[in-house]
Scaffold this active site. Structure first.
Site, PDB file in Angstrom:
ATOM      1  N   ASN A 149      -6.093  -3.075   0.063  1.00  0.00           N
ATOM      2  CA  ASN A 149      -4.685  -2.660   0.148  1.00  0.00           C
ATOM      3  C   ASN A 149      -4.025  -3.445   1.286  1.00  0.00           C
ATOM      4  O   ASN A 149      -4.310  -3.206   2.461  1.00  0.00           O
ATOM      5  CB  ASN A 149      -4.632  -1.148   0.404  1.00  0.00           C
ATOM      6  CG  ASN A 149      -3.213  -0.620   0.491  1.00  0.00           C
ATOM      7  OD1 ASN A 149      -2.254  -1.391   0.565  1.00  0.00           O
ATOM      8  ND2 ASN A 149      -3.082   0.690   0.493  1.00  0.00           N
ATOM      9  N   CYS A 158       3.797   0.762   2.593  1.00  0.00           N
ATOM     10  CA  CYS A 158       3.288   0.131   1.367  1.00  0.00           C
ATOM     11  C   CYS A 158       4.394  -0.114   0.336  1.00  0.00           C
ATOM     12  O   CYS A 158       4.258  -0.982  -0.518  1.00  0.00           O
ATOM     13  CB  CYS A 158       2.185   0.969   0.745  1.00  0.00           C
ATOM     14  SG  CYS A 158       0.740   1.110   1.788  1.00  0.00           S
ATOM     15  N   HIS A 181       1.598  -1.784  -6.809  1.00  0.00           N
ATOM     16  CA  HIS A 181       1.014  -1.860  -5.473  1.00  0.00           C
ATOM     17  C   HIS A 181      -0.496  -1.700  -5.617  1.00  0.00           C
ATOM     18  O   HIS A 181      -0.974  -0.871  -6.388  1.00  0.00           O
ATOM     19  CB  HIS A 181       1.597  -0.741  -4.607  1.00  0.00           C
ATOM     20  CG  HIS A 181       0.894  -0.580  -3.296  1.00  0.00           C
ATOM     21  ND1 HIS A 181       0.597  -1.643  -2.482  1.00  0.00           N
ATOM     22  CD2 HIS A 181       0.427   0.532  -2.657  1.00  0.00           C
ATOM     23  CE1 HIS A 181      -0.026  -1.190  -1.392  1.00  0.00           C
ATOM     24  NE2 HIS A 181      -0.145   0.116  -1.488  1.00  0.00           N
TER      25      HIS A 181
END
Ligand code: ACO
Length: 325
Positions: A282, A115, A252
Protein backbone atom coordinates in the site's frame (compact mmCIF):
# COMPACT_ATOMS: atom_id res chain seq x y z
CA UNK A 1 -22.76 22.54 -25.44
CA UNK A 2 -19.01 22.92 -25.02
CA UNK A 3 -17.71 21.59 -21.71
CA UNK A 4 -14.11 21.85 -20.63
CA UNK A 5 -12.58 18.44 -19.78
CA UNK A 6 -9.31 17.44 -18.09
CA UNK A 7 -7.69 14.90 -20.41
CA UNK A 8 -4.80 12.63 -19.33
CA UNK A 9 -1.89 13.34 -21.68
CA UNK A 10 0.71 11.13 -20.03
CA UNK A 11 1.61 9.04 -16.99
CA UNK A 12 4.79 8.34 -15.05
CA UNK A 13 5.93 6.57 -11.93
CA UNK A 14 8.94 5.88 -9.78
CA UNK A 15 9.79 3.15 -7.29
CA UNK A 16 12.88 3.19 -5.04
CA UNK A 17 15.32 0.44 -6.03
CA UNK A 18 15.34 -1.34 -2.65
CA UNK A 19 12.83 -4.21 -2.54
CA UNK A 20 11.76 -5.61 0.82
CA UNK A 21 10.22 -9.07 0.55
CA UNK A 22 7.84 -10.74 3.01
CA UNK A 23 10.53 -13.28 3.85
CA UNK A 24 12.96 -10.51 4.78
CA UNK A 25 10.24 -8.83 6.88
CA UNK A 26 9.79 -12.11 8.72
CA UNK A 27 13.30 -11.69 10.08
CA UNK A 28 12.35 -8.27 11.55
CA UNK A 29 8.92 -9.02 13.12
CA UNK A 30 6.96 -12.14 14.04
CA UNK A 31 5.17 -12.72 10.72
CA UNK A 32 5.34 -14.96 7.66
CA UNK A 33 5.05 -14.72 3.89
CA UNK A 34 1.93 -16.96 4.08
CA UNK A 35 0.13 -14.71 6.61
CA UNK A 36 0.84 -11.50 4.66
CA UNK A 37 -0.11 -12.97 1.26
CA UNK A 38 -3.28 -14.61 2.58
CA UNK A 39 -4.55 -11.50 4.43
CA UNK A 40 -3.42 -8.77 2.02
CA UNK A 41 -2.07 -10.19 -1.27
CA UNK A 42 1.21 -8.32 -0.70
CA UNK A 43 4.48 -10.13 -1.58
CA UNK A 44 6.98 -7.28 -1.60
CA UNK A 45 7.27 -3.49 -1.37
CA UNK A 46 9.86 -0.82 -2.24
CA UNK A 47 11.60 1.24 0.44
CA UNK A 48 13.19 4.67 -0.13
CA UNK A 49 16.95 4.88 0.41
CA UNK A 50 18.48 7.00 3.14
CA UNK A 51 18.51 10.57 1.83
CA UNK A 52 15.81 9.81 -0.77
CA UNK A 53 12.75 11.93 -0.01
CA UNK A 54 9.13 12.19 -1.11
CA UNK A 55 10.06 15.17 -3.32
CA UNK A 56 12.69 13.02 -5.11
CA UNK A 57 10.20 10.21 -5.77
CA UNK A 58 7.60 12.75 -6.94
CA UNK A 59 10.03 14.58 -9.24
CA UNK A 60 11.12 11.33 -10.89
CA UNK A 61 7.49 10.31 -11.48
CA UNK A 62 6.64 13.79 -12.79
CA UNK A 63 9.58 13.75 -15.23
CA UNK A 64 8.46 10.35 -16.55
CA UNK A 65 4.88 11.63 -16.98
CA UNK A 66 6.05 14.75 -18.87
CA UNK A 67 8.22 12.56 -21.09
CA UNK A 68 5.31 10.19 -21.74
CA UNK A 69 3.04 13.16 -22.59
CA UNK A 70 5.69 14.79 -24.81
CA UNK A 71 5.13 18.01 -22.85
CA UNK A 72 7.85 20.35 -21.63
CA UNK A 73 7.89 21.25 -17.91
CA UNK A 74 7.66 24.93 -18.91
CA UNK A 75 4.09 24.30 -20.18
CA UNK A 76 2.88 23.15 -16.75
CA UNK A 77 1.02 25.84 -14.80
CA UNK A 78 -0.14 23.77 -11.81
CA UNK A 79 1.53 21.09 -9.68
CA UNK A 80 -0.80 19.34 -7.25
CA UNK A 81 0.85 16.76 -5.00
CA UNK A 82 -1.11 14.35 -2.82
CA UNK A 83 0.96 13.14 0.13
CA UNK A 84 0.70 12.36 3.83
CA UNK A 85 4.50 12.13 4.10
CA UNK A 86 5.84 15.55 2.97
CA UNK A 87 9.57 16.28 3.13
CA UNK A 88 8.95 19.03 5.70
CA UNK A 89 6.01 20.54 7.57
CA UNK A 90 6.40 23.40 5.08
CA UNK A 91 7.00 24.50 2.37
CA UNK A 92 4.74 22.19 0.40
CA UNK A 93 6.56 19.29 -1.25
CA UNK A 94 4.79 20.30 -4.49
CA UNK A 95 6.79 23.54 -4.50
CA UNK A 96 10.03 21.53 -4.17
CA UNK A 97 8.97 19.43 -7.16
CA UNK A 98 8.07 22.59 -9.08
CA UNK A 99 11.54 23.98 -8.32
CA UNK A 100 13.31 20.74 -9.29
CA UNK A 101 11.44 20.79 -12.61
CA UNK A 102 12.55 24.38 -13.21
CA UNK A 103 9.00 25.77 -13.21
CA UNK A 104 8.70 29.32 -11.79
CA UNK A 105 5.18 30.25 -12.90
CA UNK A 106 1.67 29.01 -12.03
CA UNK A 107 0.96 27.41 -8.65
CA UNK A 108 2.01 24.34 -6.69
CA UNK A 109 0.52 22.95 -3.49
CA UNK A 110 0.06 19.76 -1.48
CA UNK A 111 -3.22 18.03 -0.74
CA UNK A 112 -3.69 15.76 2.27
CA UNK A 113 -6.34 13.04 2.12
CA UNK A 114 -4.02 10.12 2.95
CA UNK A 115 -4.76 7.04 0.79
CA UNK A 116 -7.57 8.90 -1.02
CA UNK A 117 -5.18 11.76 -1.83
CA UNK A 118 -4.78 11.05 -5.55
CA UNK A 119 -8.55 10.85 -6.17
CA UNK A 120 -9.02 14.10 -4.23
CA UNK A 121 -6.11 15.75 -6.12
CA UNK A 122 -7.38 14.63 -9.53
CA UNK A 123 -10.85 15.96 -8.72
CA UNK A 124 -9.39 19.26 -7.45
CA UNK A 125 -7.13 19.67 -10.48
CA UNK A 126 -10.11 18.92 -12.76
CA UNK A 127 -12.12 21.67 -11.04
CA UNK A 128 -9.20 24.12 -11.38
CA UNK A 129 -8.74 23.33 -15.08
CA UNK A 130 -12.46 23.58 -15.79
CA UNK A 131 -12.60 26.93 -13.96
CA UNK A 132 -9.77 28.23 -16.13
CA UNK A 133 -7.17 28.61 -13.35
CA UNK A 134 -4.67 26.48 -15.26
CA UNK A 135 -4.28 24.75 -18.66
CA UNK A 136 -1.84 21.93 -17.98
CA UNK A 137 -1.44 20.30 -14.59
CA UNK A 138 0.80 17.71 -13.04
CA UNK A 139 -1.15 15.63 -10.52
CA UNK A 140 1.15 13.53 -8.38
CA UNK A 141 0.79 11.01 -5.56
CA UNK A 142 4.05 10.40 -3.68
CA UNK A 143 4.75 8.77 -0.33
CA UNK A 144 7.52 7.54 1.93
CA UNK A 145 5.33 5.64 4.41
CA UNK A 146 8.38 3.65 5.52
CA UNK A 147 9.33 6.78 7.53
CA UNK A 148 6.09 6.79 9.60
CA UNK A 149 5.79 3.04 10.20
CA UNK A 150 6.42 1.49 13.59
CA UNK A 151 8.79 -1.29 12.47
CA UNK A 152 8.09 -3.21 15.70
CA UNK A 153 4.33 -3.36 14.95
CA UNK A 154 3.61 -6.38 12.74
CA UNK A 155 -0.05 -5.40 12.32
CA UNK A 156 0.92 -2.34 10.23
CA UNK A 157 4.53 -2.48 9.03
CA UNK A 158 3.91 -5.41 6.66
CA UNK A 159 1.24 -3.54 4.67
CA UNK A 160 2.89 -0.39 3.30
CA UNK A 161 5.56 0.70 0.82
CA UNK A 162 7.11 3.79 -0.82
CA UNK A 163 6.60 5.11 -4.37
CA UNK A 164 5.23 7.84 -6.61
CA UNK A 165 3.01 8.19 -9.65
CA UNK A 166 1.97 11.16 -11.76
CA UNK A 167 -0.36 12.17 -14.57
CA UNK A 168 -0.31 15.20 -16.87
CA UNK A 169 -3.78 16.70 -17.33
CA UNK A 170 -4.66 19.14 -20.09
CA UNK A 171 -7.82 21.28 -20.37
CA UNK A 172 -9.56 20.44 -23.64
CA UNK A 173 -13.00 21.49 -24.92
CA UNK A 174 -15.44 18.54 -25.09
CA UNK A 175 -19.07 18.12 -26.09
CA UNK A 176 -20.36 17.57 -22.56
CA UNK A 177 -21.21 13.96 -23.41
CA UNK A 178 -20.13 10.67 -21.80
CA UNK A 179 -17.97 9.88 -24.83
CA UNK A 180 -15.78 12.96 -24.22
CA UNK A 181 -12.22 12.14 -23.21
CA UNK A 182 -11.09 13.25 -19.74
CA UNK A 183 -12.47 13.26 -16.21
CA UNK A 184 -16.23 12.65 -16.53
CA UNK A 185 -17.23 12.70 -12.86
CA UNK A 186 -15.90 12.42 -9.34
CA UNK A 187 -17.32 11.98 -5.84
CA UNK A 188 -15.39 12.86 -2.68
CA UNK A 189 -16.35 12.07 0.93
CA UNK A 190 -14.98 12.24 4.44
CA UNK A 191 -16.33 11.42 7.90
CA UNK A 192 -14.31 12.35 11.00
CA UNK A 193 -16.27 10.01 13.25
CA UNK A 194 -13.70 7.42 12.12
CA UNK A 195 -10.60 9.48 13.04
CA UNK A 196 -9.33 6.93 15.57
CA UNK A 197 -9.40 3.94 13.21
CA UNK A 198 -6.43 5.00 11.09
CA UNK A 199 -4.15 7.86 12.10
CA UNK A 200 -0.60 8.97 12.89
CA UNK A 201 0.15 9.56 16.57
CA UNK A 202 2.24 12.70 16.09
CA UNK A 203 2.40 16.01 14.27
CA UNK A 204 3.85 19.53 14.35
CA UNK A 205 1.11 21.01 16.55
CA UNK A 206 0.81 18.10 19.00
CA UNK A 207 3.96 16.11 19.70
CA UNK A 208 6.34 18.08 17.50
CA UNK A 209 7.35 14.77 15.90
CA UNK A 210 6.25 13.00 12.71
CA UNK A 211 4.68 10.14 14.71
CA UNK A 212 3.82 6.59 13.70
CA UNK A 213 0.90 5.07 11.81
CA UNK A 214 -1.74 3.37 13.98
CA UNK A 215 -4.59 1.33 12.57
CA UNK A 216 -7.56 -0.77 13.64
CA UNK A 217 -7.22 -3.00 10.60
CA UNK A 218 -10.46 -4.93 11.06
CA UNK A 219 -12.47 -1.71 11.41
CA UNK A 220 -10.92 -0.28 8.23
CA UNK A 221 -11.70 -3.51 6.40
CA UNK A 222 -15.29 -3.55 7.69
CA UNK A 223 -16.08 -0.09 6.24
CA UNK A 224 -13.95 -0.13 3.07
CA UNK A 225 -16.09 -1.96 0.50
CA UNK A 226 -19.35 -0.22 1.42
CA UNK A 227 -17.83 3.24 1.39
CA UNK A 228 -16.01 2.93 -1.94
CA UNK A 229 -19.01 1.22 -3.56
CA UNK A 230 -21.15 4.18 -2.62
CA UNK A 231 -18.88 6.74 -4.35
CA UNK A 232 -18.38 4.47 -7.39
CA UNK A 233 -22.18 4.32 -7.74
CA UNK A 234 -22.30 8.11 -7.46
CA UNK A 235 -19.60 8.67 -10.09
CA UNK A 236 -21.39 6.28 -12.50
CA UNK A 237 -24.73 8.03 -11.96
CA UNK A 238 -23.24 11.53 -12.42
CA UNK A 239 -21.69 10.50 -15.75
CA UNK A 240 -24.76 8.55 -16.91
CA UNK A 241 -22.68 5.41 -17.36
CA UNK A 242 -23.60 1.81 -16.43
CA UNK A 243 -21.17 -0.34 -14.44
CA UNK A 244 -20.84 -2.87 -17.26
CA UNK A 245 -19.48 -0.14 -19.58
CA UNK A 246 -16.29 0.15 -17.47
CA UNK A 247 -13.17 -1.10 -19.31
CA UNK A 248 -10.70 -0.84 -16.42
CA UNK A 249 -11.06 -0.71 -12.66
CA UNK A 250 -7.95 0.86 -11.11
CA UNK A 251 -8.54 0.79 -7.34
CA UNK A 252 -6.38 1.99 -4.48
CA UNK A 253 -3.98 -0.85 -3.75
CA UNK A 254 -4.38 -1.49 -0.01
CA UNK A 255 -5.50 -5.06 0.15
CA UNK A 256 -6.33 -7.66 -2.51
CA UNK A 257 -9.37 -8.82 -0.55
CA UNK A 258 -10.89 -5.31 -0.55
CA UNK A 259 -10.16 -4.98 -4.30
CA UNK A 260 -11.72 -8.37 -5.11
CA UNK A 261 -14.85 -7.75 -3.02
CA UNK A 262 -15.41 -4.32 -4.64
CA UNK A 263 -14.89 -5.62 -8.18
CA UNK A 264 -17.27 -8.52 -7.48
CA UNK A 265 -19.95 -6.12 -6.28
CA UNK A 266 -19.94 -4.30 -9.64
CA UNK A 267 -19.58 -7.45 -11.73
CA UNK A 268 -16.10 -6.54 -13.00
CA UNK A 269 -14.06 -9.67 -13.79
CA UNK A 270 -10.49 -9.81 -12.52
CA UNK A 271 -9.20 -9.34 -16.11
CA UNK A 272 -10.57 -5.77 -15.96
CA UNK A 273 -8.89 -4.96 -12.64
CA UNK A 274 -5.39 -3.45 -12.47
CA UNK A 275 -3.60 -5.01 -9.47
CA UNK A 276 -0.16 -3.93 -8.23
CA UNK A 277 -0.56 -4.49 -4.48
CA UNK A 278 1.42 -7.75 -4.69
CA UNK A 279 4.55 -5.89 -5.82
CA UNK A 280 4.10 -2.43 -4.24
CA UNK A 281 2.17 -2.95 -1.00
CA UNK A 282 0.00 0.00 0.00
CA UNK A 283 1.74 3.17 -1.22
CA UNK A 284 -1.15 5.38 -0.05
CA UNK A 285 -1.72 8.36 -2.41
CA UNK A 286 0.84 6.96 -4.87
CA UNK A 287 -0.92 3.64 -5.48
CA UNK A 288 -3.47 4.70 -8.13
CA UNK A 289 -1.15 6.80 -10.33
CA UNK A 290 1.47 4.02 -10.07
CA UNK A 291 -1.11 1.48 -11.25
CA UNK A 292 -2.34 3.82 -14.00
CA UNK A 293 1.20 4.24 -15.29
CA UNK A 294 1.87 0.50 -15.35
CA UNK A 295 -1.38 -0.23 -17.21
CA UNK A 296 -0.80 2.71 -19.58
CA UNK A 297 2.72 1.61 -20.47
CA UNK A 298 1.89 -2.08 -20.95
CA UNK A 299 -0.91 -1.09 -23.36
CA UNK A 300 -3.94 -2.07 -21.29
CA UNK A 301 -5.26 1.51 -21.12
CA UNK A 302 -6.25 2.62 -24.61
CA UNK A 303 -7.68 5.96 -25.77
CA UNK A 304 -11.45 5.90 -25.36
CA UNK A 305 -11.44 3.34 -22.51
CA UNK A 306 -13.61 4.05 -19.47
CA UNK A 307 -11.50 3.89 -16.31
CA UNK A 308 -12.88 3.91 -12.75
CA UNK A 309 -10.54 4.83 -9.90
CA UNK A 310 -11.38 4.73 -6.20
CA UNK A 311 -9.72 4.95 -2.81
CA UNK A 312 -10.37 5.07 0.90
CA UNK A 313 -8.06 6.13 3.71
CA UNK A 314 -7.51 7.75 7.10
CA UNK A 315 -10.15 10.17 8.33
CA UNK A 316 -11.98 8.34 6.88
CA UNK A 317 -11.74 9.91 3.45
CA UNK A 318 -12.97 8.17 0.33
CA UNK A 319 -13.64 9.01 -3.28
CA UNK A 320 -14.04 7.76 -6.85
CA UNK A 321 -13.52 9.29 -10.28
CA UNK A 322 -14.52 8.16 -13.74
CA UNK A 323 -12.25 9.01 -16.69
CA UNK A 324 -12.36 8.36 -20.37
CA UNK A 325 -8.73 7.64 -21.29
N1 ACO B 1 1.76 -11.58 10.93
C1 ACO B 1 1.23 -12.61 11.61
N2 ACO B 1 0.16 -12.46 12.41
C2 ACO B 1 -0.38 -11.23 12.51
C3 ACO B 1 0.14 -10.13 11.84
C4 ACO B 1 1.26 -10.33 11.01
N3 ACO B 1 1.81 -9.35 10.30
N4 ACO B 1 -0.60 -9.05 12.13
C5 ACO B 1 -1.57 -9.46 12.98
N5 ACO B 1 -1.44 -10.77 13.21
C6 ACO B 1 -2.25 -11.62 14.04
C7 ACO B 1 -3.03 -10.85 15.09
O1 ACO B 1 -2.23 -10.58 16.21
C8 ACO B 1 -4.17 -11.77 15.38
O2 ACO B 1 -3.71 -12.77 16.26
P1 ACO B 1 -4.67 -13.32 17.45
O3 ACO B 1 -5.86 -13.91 16.74
O4 ACO B 1 -3.81 -14.31 18.13
O5 ACO B 1 -5.03 -12.11 18.26
C9 ACO B 1 -4.44 -12.45 14.03
O6 ACO B 1 -3.25 -12.26 13.24
C10 ACO B 1 -5.61 -11.87 13.32
O7 ACO B 1 -5.53 -10.44 13.32
P2 ACO B 1 -6.61 -9.53 12.64
O8 ACO B 1 -6.21 -8.11 12.79
O9 ACO B 1 -7.96 -9.91 13.12
O10 ACO B 1 -6.43 -10.01 11.13
P3 ACO B 1 -7.30 -9.69 9.89
O11 ACO B 1 -7.77 -10.93 9.26
O12 ACO B 1 -8.33 -8.63 10.17
O13 ACO B 1 -6.22 -9.07 8.90
C11 ACO B 1 -5.52 -6.91 8.13
C12 ACO B 1 -5.53 -7.90 9.29
C13 ACO B 1 -4.70 -7.49 6.99
C14 ACO B 1 -4.88 -5.62 8.61
C15 ACO B 1 -6.98 -6.66 7.69
O14 ACO B 1 -7.78 -6.31 8.77
C16 ACO B 1 -7.06 -5.60 6.67
O15 ACO B 1 -6.65 -5.76 5.54
N6 ACO B 1 -7.62 -4.41 7.01
C17 ACO B 1 -7.67 -3.31 6.14
C18 ACO B 1 -6.51 -2.48 6.46
C19 ACO B 1 -5.97 -1.72 5.31
O16 ACO B 1 -6.07 -2.09 4.17
N7 ACO B 1 -5.37 -0.61 5.66
C20 ACO B 1 -4.72 0.20 4.70
C21 ACO B 1 -4.90 1.60 5.02
S1 ACO B 1 -6.51 2.13 4.66
C22 ACO B 1 -6.63 1.88 3.11
O17 ACO B 1 -5.72 2.15 2.39
C23 ACO B 1 -7.91 1.33 2.64
Amino acid sequence: MTVRRSVVRGTGSYLPSRVLTNDELSTLVDTSNEWIVQRSGIRERHIAAEGEYTSDLATNAARAALDNAGIDAAEIDMVLLATATPDHTFPATAVMVQEQLGIAHGCAYDLQAVCSGFVFALSNADAMLRAGHARKALVIGAETFSRILDWQDRTTCVLFGDGAGAVVLEAVDGEGAADDRGVLSSRLRSDGRHLDKLYVDGGPSTTGTAGHLRMQGREVFRHAVGMVSDVIDGALTDAGVEADAIDWFVPHQANKRIIDATARKFGWPIEKVVVTVDKHGNTSAASIPLALDIANRDGRLQPGNLVMIEAMGGGFTWGAALLRW
